[in-house]
Scaffold this active site. Structure first.
Site, PDB file in Angstrom:
ATOM      1  N   SER A 189      12.895   9.637  12.678  1.00  0.00           N
ATOM      2  CA  SER A 189      12.169   9.590  13.961  1.00  0.00           C
ATOM      3  C   SER A 189      10.715   9.942  13.662  1.00  0.00           C
ATOM      4  O   SER A 189      10.391  11.115  13.490  1.00  0.00           O
ATOM      5  CB  SER A 189      12.750  10.615  14.939  1.00  0.00           C
ATOM      6  OG  SER A 189      14.134  10.452  15.061  1.00  0.00           O
ATOM      7  N   LYS A 198      12.862   5.531  20.506  1.00  0.00           N
ATOM      8  CA  LYS A 198      13.433   6.835  20.128  1.00  0.00           C
ATOM      9  C   LYS A 198      12.689   7.981  20.827  1.00  0.00           C
ATOM     10  O   LYS A 198      13.299   8.946  21.298  1.00  0.00           O
ATOM     11  CB  LYS A 198      13.358   6.994  18.609  1.00  0.00           C
ATOM     12  CG  LYS A 198      13.761   8.354  18.078  1.00  0.00           C
ATOM     13  CD  LYS A 198      15.220   8.664  18.336  1.00  0.00           C
ATOM     14  CE  LYS A 198      15.550  10.092  17.890  1.00  0.00           C
ATOM     15  NZ  LYS A 198      16.898  10.485  18.271  1.00  0.00           N
ATOM     16  N   LYS A 253       8.759  18.263  17.134  1.00  0.00           N
ATOM     17  CA  LYS A 253       8.054  17.103  16.550  1.00  0.00           C
ATOM     18  C   LYS A 253       8.173  15.895  17.490  1.00  0.00           C
ATOM     19  O   LYS A 253       7.171  15.237  17.786  1.00  0.00           O
ATOM     20  CB  LYS A 253       8.683  16.774  15.180  1.00  0.00           C
ATOM     21  CG  LYS A 253       8.399  15.372  14.670  1.00  0.00           C
ATOM     22  CD  LYS A 253       9.285  15.004  13.493  1.00  0.00           C
ATOM     23  CE  LYS A 253      10.748  14.983  13.799  1.00  0.00           C
ATOM     24  NZ  LYS A 253      11.431  13.732  13.869  1.00  0.00           N
TER      25      LYS A 253
HETATM   26  N1  LIG Z   1      20.076  16.109  13.339  1.00  0.00           N
HETATM   27  C1  LIG Z   1      20.193  15.273  14.365  1.00  0.00           C
HETATM   28  O1  LIG Z   1      21.053  15.459  15.238  1.00  0.00           O
HETATM   29  C2  LIG Z   1      19.295  14.054  14.471  1.00  0.00           C
HETATM   30  C3  LIG Z   1      19.654  13.074  15.397  1.00  0.00           C
HETATM   31  C4  LIG Z   1      18.871  11.931  15.522  1.00  0.00           C
HETATM   32  C5  LIG Z   1      17.735  11.786  14.735  1.00  0.00           C
HETATM   33  N2  LIG Z   1      17.375  12.760  13.854  1.00  0.00           N
HETATM   34  C6  LIG Z   1      16.171  12.532  13.034  1.00  0.00           C
HETATM   35  O2  LIG Z   1      16.607  12.183  11.731  1.00  0.00           O
HETATM   36  C7  LIG Z   1      15.661  12.633  10.751  1.00  0.00           C
HETATM   37  C8  LIG Z   1      16.378  13.545   9.749  1.00  0.00           C
HETATM   38  O3  LIG Z   1      16.889  14.645  10.489  1.00  0.00           O
HETATM   39  P1  LIG Z   1      17.921  15.709   9.861  1.00  0.00           P
HETATM   40  O4  LIG Z   1      18.523  16.422  11.036  1.00  0.00           O
HETATM   41  O5  LIG Z   1      18.790  15.071   8.832  1.00  0.00           O
HETATM   42  O6  LIG Z   1      16.869  16.687   9.167  1.00  0.00           O
HETATM   43  P2  LIG Z   1      17.058  17.699   7.943  1.00  0.00           P
HETATM   44  O7  LIG Z   1      18.479  18.154   7.834  1.00  0.00           O
HETATM   45  O8  LIG Z   1      15.992  18.716   8.098  1.00  0.00           O
HETATM   46  O9  LIG Z   1      16.758  16.783   6.657  1.00  0.00           O
HETATM   47  C9  LIG Z   1      15.465  16.347   6.384  1.00  0.00           C
HETATM   48  C10 LIG Z   1      15.464  15.547   5.105  1.00  0.00           C
HETATM   49  O10 LIG Z   1      14.112  15.138   4.830  1.00  0.00           O
HETATM   50  C11 LIG Z   1      13.760  15.545   3.510  1.00  0.00           C
HETATM   51  N3  LIG Z   1      12.318  15.777   3.439  1.00  0.00           N
HETATM   52  C12 LIG Z   1      11.559  16.460   4.333  1.00  0.00           C
HETATM   53  N4  LIG Z   1      10.271  16.428   3.946  1.00  0.00           N
HETATM   54  C13 LIG Z   1      10.223  15.711   2.793  1.00  0.00           C
HETATM   55  C14 LIG Z   1       9.164  15.321   1.918  1.00  0.00           C
HETATM   56  N5  LIG Z   1       7.913  15.677   2.168  1.00  0.00           N
HETATM   57  N6  LIG Z   1       9.483  14.596   0.836  1.00  0.00           N
HETATM   58  C15 LIG Z   1      10.760  14.236   0.585  1.00  0.00           C
HETATM   59  N7  LIG Z   1      11.804  14.559   1.384  1.00  0.00           N
HETATM   60  C16 LIG Z   1      11.527  15.300   2.471  1.00  0.00           C
HETATM   61  C17 LIG Z   1      14.601  16.785   3.279  1.00  0.00           C
HETATM   62  O11 LIG Z   1      14.662  17.076   1.893  1.00  0.00           O
HETATM   63  P3  LIG Z   1      15.182  18.527   1.391  1.00  0.00           P
HETATM   64  O12 LIG Z   1      16.656  18.442   1.411  1.00  0.00           O
HETATM   65  O13 LIG Z   1      14.592  18.657   0.054  1.00  0.00           O
HETATM   66  O14 LIG Z   1      14.629  19.548   2.370  1.00  0.00           O
HETATM   67  C18 LIG Z   1      15.924  16.324   3.884  1.00  0.00           C
HETATM   68  O15 LIG Z   1      16.601  15.450   3.015  1.00  0.00           O
HETATM   69  C19 LIG Z   1      14.541  13.339  11.537  1.00  0.00           C
HETATM   70  O16 LIG Z   1      13.489  12.434  11.743  1.00  0.00           O
HETATM   71  C20 LIG Z   1      15.231  13.710  12.855  1.00  0.00           C
HETATM   72  O17 LIG Z   1      14.290  13.833  13.907  1.00  0.00           O
HETATM   73  C21 LIG Z   1      18.149  13.883  13.684  1.00  0.00           C
END
Ligand SMILES: NC(=O)c1ccc[n+]([C@@H]2O[C@H](COP(=O)([O-])OP(=O)(O)OC[C@H]3O[C@@H](n4cnc5c(N)ncnc54)[C@H](OP(=O)(O)O)[C@@H]3O)[C@@H](O)[C@H]2O)c1
Length: 297
Positions: A96, A171, A239
């Protein structure tokens, strides 16, 4: 079957990529923190040392990192996806991020003859594991159609929203509703407690009728149990509301409810709760009302 590269194995990326592996795709992965890939590698995925190397081993590369800066870094940065491309590769960014960043990345990909889709998702890690996400897609229609069988392995609702940047725009609109609804659910539980009600009665009565929201259905039980384990973090909701407010400013639209919800999230972050689930806004409202939401036993 297309060989898939998957970059970003966080709360969402792990279950999403696992579904593709289990559906029979050859899966190559990279994550900034390599330990998070362990379970997938044990299940048959292959590891590469950089997003560039993942792209070299794939027909379709999916990125699922945190925000605009992270997507730009893993796609356009040194060692990024676009350094490992060849004409014909497809890139799907499922994070997102800001629509203008989706369009900017798409233009840089096009210059390398790589078609790019922005395809963020709705749902939670559990829905990702079940393959019942929603996906909204922006980008060339023919690329969207070529990727349909991949989307169908992850989602039950797939909406084509238009050109590049329109998936991420949709989104933001979706998460505006979610962010405000979580805040409203938390406010309702705080008021109910202060007025002498059992918060469980709020959860029960709002399961039918016009007060029904997915926010109360999914977050209400966790809020009353004080379970703020992250499913979707306060940082990520902050965010998304911030990006929606920026878009609203560009469009000359006022979003009063979203603005207030974002401020409560900002307070949660200032209190060191950014990594907890976004329903932790409850605790900010509790402090304002000098009460604690508790079940009456
Ligand atoms: N969780 C939900 O329910 C949900 C639902 C819909 C959409 N989303 C969206 O989906 C996306 C991922 O969410 P998530 O919940 O999976 O988040 P998360 O658990 O915080 O995972 C974030 C991922 O991004 C990586 N990352 C962050 N900064 C980085 C960088 N500078 N370089 C390389 N890798 C980087 C992290 O790596 P590390 O492992 O090294 O930290 C991790 O793999 C976001 O945009 C979020 O808004 C989430």
């Amino acid at each position: 079957m297309q060989r898939i590269g998957f970059i970003g194995l966080g709360l969402m990326g792990q279950p999403m990529s696992r579904r593709l592996l289990e559906a029979g795709h050859q899966l190559t992965v990279w994550n900034r923190t390599p330990e998070k890939a362990k379970a997938l590698l044990a299940a048959g995925a292959a590891w590469r040392a950089s997003p560039e190397a993942v792209a070299q081993a794939s027909d379709v590369v999916i990125t699922m990192v945190t925000d605009s800066a992270a997507s730009e870094e893993v796609i356009c940065g040194p060692g990024g996806v676009l350094e490992g491309t060849r004409p014909g590769l497809i890139l799907i960014d499922m994070a997102s991020i800001a629509p203008e960043m989706s369009r900017s990345i798409a233009a840089r990909a096009r210059a390398k003859e790589v078609a790019m889709l922005d395809a963020p998702v709705t749902g939670a890690p559990r829905l990702a594991a079940d393959g019942t996400l929603g996906i909204m897609v922006g980008g060339p229609k023919e690329t969207f159609e070529a990727c349909m069988s991949i989307f169908e392995k992850m989602a039950v609702k797939i909406v084509y929203a238009g050109g590049n940047g329109m998936g991420t725009t949709l989104k933001l609109v979706n998460n505006l509703i979610l962010g405000v609804a979580i805040e409203a659910a938390a406010e309702a539980l705080v008021l109910a407690t202060k007025a002498g009600l059992d918060p469980q009665s709020v959860i029960e009565i709002t399961s039918v009728g016009g007060g029904r929201t997915g926010a109360m259905e999914t977050r209400g039980p966790r809020m009353v149990r004080r379970d703020f384990t992250p499913h979707f973090s306060a940082n990520n909701m902050y965010k998304d509301l911030s990006t929606a407010l920026k878009l609203a400013e560009e469009c000359g639209v006022s979003l009063p409810a979203a603005s207030i919800s974002r401020e409560i999230l900002r307070a949660a972050r200032s209190q060191g709760k950014g990594d907890q689930d976004s329903c932790v806004v409850l605790t900010v409202l509790e402090a304002m009302a000098n009460t604690i939401v508790q079940l009456k036993v």
